[in-house]
Motif scaffolding. Structure first.
Motif, PDB file in Angstrom:
ATOM      1  N   CYS A 207      -1.559   1.523   6.343  1.00 18.45           N
ATOM      2  CA  CYS A 207      -1.166   0.144   6.654  1.00 18.45           C
ATOM      3  C   CYS A 207      -2.385  -0.775   6.759  1.00 18.45           C
ATOM      4  CB  CYS A 207      -0.383   0.134   7.970  1.00 18.45           C
ATOM      5  SG  CYS A 207       0.157  -1.498   8.459  1.00 18.45           S
ATOM      6  N   ILE A 208      -2.286  -1.953   6.132  1.00 17.38           N
ATOM      7  CA  ILE A 208      -3.380  -2.934   6.214  1.00 17.38           C
ATOM      8  C   ILE A 208      -2.978  -4.130   7.099  1.00 17.38           C
ATOM      9  CG2 ILE A 208      -4.469  -2.291   4.043  1.00 17.38           C
ATOM     10  CD1 ILE A 208      -3.010  -4.676   2.736  1.00 17.38           C
ATOM     11  N   PHE A 209      -1.874  -3.993   7.835  1.00 17.63           N
ATOM     12  CA  PHE A 209      -1.431  -4.994   8.812  1.00 17.63           C
ATOM     13  C   PHE A 209      -1.245  -6.374   8.169  1.00 17.63           C
ATOM     14  CE2 PHE A 209      -3.918  -2.580  12.372  1.00 17.63           C
ATOM     15  CZ  PHE A 209      -3.193  -1.437  12.071  1.00 17.63           C
TER      16      PHE A 209
ATOM     17  N   GLY B 240       1.641  -7.804   7.242  1.00 16.49           N
ATOM     18  CA  GLY B 240       2.821  -8.522   7.724  1.00 16.49           C
ATOM     19  C   GLY B 240       3.896  -8.735   6.676  1.00 16.49           C
TER      20      GLY B 240
ATOM     21  N   CYS C 195       5.972  -6.651   5.391  1.00 16.41           N
ATOM     22  CA  CYS C 195       7.219  -5.937   5.726  1.00 16.41           C
ATOM     23  C   CYS C 195       8.050  -6.762   6.711  1.00 16.41           C
ATOM     24  CB  CYS C 195       6.909  -4.556   6.294  1.00 16.41           C
ATOM     25  SG  CYS C 195       5.684  -4.569   7.612  1.00 16.41           S
TER      26      CYS C 195
ATOM     27  N   THR D  93       0.811  -1.228   0.000  1.00 16.36           N
ATOM     28  CA  THR D  93       0.000   0.000   0.000  1.00 16.36           C
ATOM     29  C   THR D  93       0.837   1.268   0.000  1.00 16.36           C
ATOM     30  OG1 THR D  93      -0.041   0.085   2.413  1.00 16.36           O
ATOM     31  CG2 THR D  93      -1.803  -1.156   1.343  1.00 16.36           C
TER      32      THR D  93
ATOM     33  N   MET E 259       5.606  -7.752  13.737  1.00 16.31           N
ATOM     34  CA  MET E 259       4.165  -7.536  13.887  1.00 16.31           C
ATOM     35  C   MET E 259       3.818  -7.639  15.376  1.00 16.31           C
ATOM     36  SD  MET E 259       3.448  -6.864  10.852  1.00 16.31           S
ATOM     37  CE  MET E 259       1.674  -6.579  10.989  1.00 16.31           C
TER      38      MET E 259
ATOM     39  N   ALA F 250       2.636   2.100   2.572  1.00 19.58           N
ATOM     40  CA  ALA F 250       2.687   2.591   3.958  1.00 19.58           C
ATOM     41  C   ALA F 250       4.124   2.850   4.391  1.00 19.58           C
ATOM     42  CB  ALA F 250       2.026   1.574   4.896  1.00 19.58           C
ATOM     43  N   ILE F 251       5.071   2.112   3.779  1.00 18.73           N
ATOM     44  CA  ILE F 251       6.488   2.402   4.003  1.00 18.73           C
ATOM     45  C   ILE F 251       7.011   2.963   2.686  1.00 18.73           C
ATOM     46  CG2 ILE F 251       8.734   1.469   4.666  1.00 18.73           C
ATOM     47  CD1 ILE F 251       7.210  -0.976   5.779  1.00 18.73           C
TER      48      ILE F 251
HETATM   49  S1  SF4 Z   1       1.975  -4.489   7.566  1.00 23.37           S
HETATM   50 FE1  SF4 Z   1       3.875  -3.711   6.652  1.00 23.37          FE
HETATM   51  S2  SF4 Z   1       3.794  -4.348   4.504  1.00 23.37           S
HETATM   52 FE2  SF4 Z   1       1.689  -4.563   5.296  1.00 23.37          FE
HETATM   53  S3  SF4 Z   1       0.729  -2.585   4.776  1.00 23.37           S
HETATM   54 FE3  SF4 Z   1       1.546  -2.382   6.873  1.00 23.37          FE
HETATM   55  S4  SF4 Z   1       3.584  -1.474   6.599  1.00 23.37           S
HETATM   56 FE4  SF4 Z   1       2.935  -2.264   4.565  1.00 23.37          FE
END
Ligand code: SF4
Length: 293
Positions: free
Chosen positions: A73-75, A77, A79, A52, A90, A54-55
């Motif tokens: 972030c959609i969590f 995992g 990354c 997404t 996480m 997010a980083i």
């Molecule tokens: S968990 Fe990590 S890889 Fe997934 S969206 Fe969030 S920051 Fe990006």
């Protein structure tokens, strides 16, 4: 009838005690990622894996600027899996709601070494100076006023502005016997004219943009708007603008509280709703992204 009564007695009380008691989180629940920012040597694998954005990374001369946005972030995992150094983990953290969108963003600047890796973090910035500040007198007065007017009894109108219905599944769970929102004096209503709060999900689709504006206008003041989930906060995986969506809820109506997650679990929703009422405190500070586990 006797069987129903017998079953009820056997089942006992199923309603959780949160927020008065700590939440019981399942062992495998995946919450927000945590980043060891100061000693992070290479953010590139995590940034490349993040679906997404997010980083994100910007490089200039001998510096690398890494931005982490919990609002995107959609969590998932990805990354943590991509980062072999163990700097990304996480966590089960879910109390992530904030009043200021900027509180979900952290930016870190690193000097680059000759092999393209990062030296020790030179600058850590939060997206908003609000993180370090205490509430100003006017805001404190406003918070007290909101609590006085809406704090004990709140009517929510849920608005699906284009979501996948993941957030609706979790919002629906707030009404079941386990989460039982009504024990806190909060209930859902069918009309914005009866509502104190709009709980808005989804990247706002172009078809729902006008409907959301009309719903906002139909809600009597004082009113609170809460944006739910990554899509509501930022457009999520759909991005900020495309042919079908206009992106974040705050691109259409003013937002008071943002609840990250994809989707946020019911206790995360409760935390955000109670934060908006001044009945719970904000827990997430952008600097938490760099906390040691
Ligand atoms: S968990 Fe990590 S890889 Fe997934 S969206 Fe969030 S920051 Fe990006």
């Amino acid at each position: 009838m006797f069987q129903i009564l017998k079953k009820s007695v056997q089942t006992g009380l199923v309603t959780i005690g949160y927020p008065h008691r700590p939440a019981q989180i399942p062992e495998h629940f995946r919450g927000a990622p945590s980043f060891e920012l100061v000693g992070w040597q290479d953010a590139r694998p995590a940034a490349e894996a993040c679906p997404t954005g997010a980083i994100s990374i910007e490089e200039s001369e001998a510096r690398r600027r890494v931005t982490i946005d919990y609002g995107l972030c959609i969590f998932c995992g990805q990354c943590a899996e991509a980062d072999a150094s163990g700097a990304v983990k996480m966590t089960p953290d879910f109390e992530l709601a904030v009043r200021d969108r900027g509180d979900l963003v952290t930016t870190v600047e690193y000097p680059l070494t000759s092999d393209g890796r990062q030296g020790p973090a030179a600058v850590v910035q939060t997206g908003s100076p609000a993180l370090q500040r205490t509430l100003q007198p006017l805001e404190q007065k406003l918070q007290r006023r909101i609590r006085d007017i809406l704090g004990r009894s709140l009517a929510i109108r849920e608005v699906d502005a284009g979501s996948c219905n993941g957030c609706e599944m979790e919002i629906g769970a707030l009404n079941n016997p386990v989460y039982d929102l009504e024990r806190l004096g909060i209930h859902f209503v069918a009309s914005p004219r009866h509502a104190d709060m709009l709980l808005v999900t989804g990247p706002v689709t172009r078809n729902m943009e006008l409907a959301l504006q009309k719903t906002y206008r139909a809600t009597p003041a004082p009113k609170i708007v809460v944006a739910v989930g990554a899509c509501g906060i930022s457009g999520g995986i759909f991005g900020s603008q495309n042919y079908a969506t206009v992106g974040a809820v705050d691109a259409v109506v003013p937002v008071d509280v943002f609840i990250p997650g994809c989707p946020p679990r019911p206790q995360a929703l409760l935390h955000g709703i109670l934060l908006a009422l001044g009945r719970m405190e904000q827990r997430l500070h952008a600097s938490d992204a760099g906390r040691a586990e």
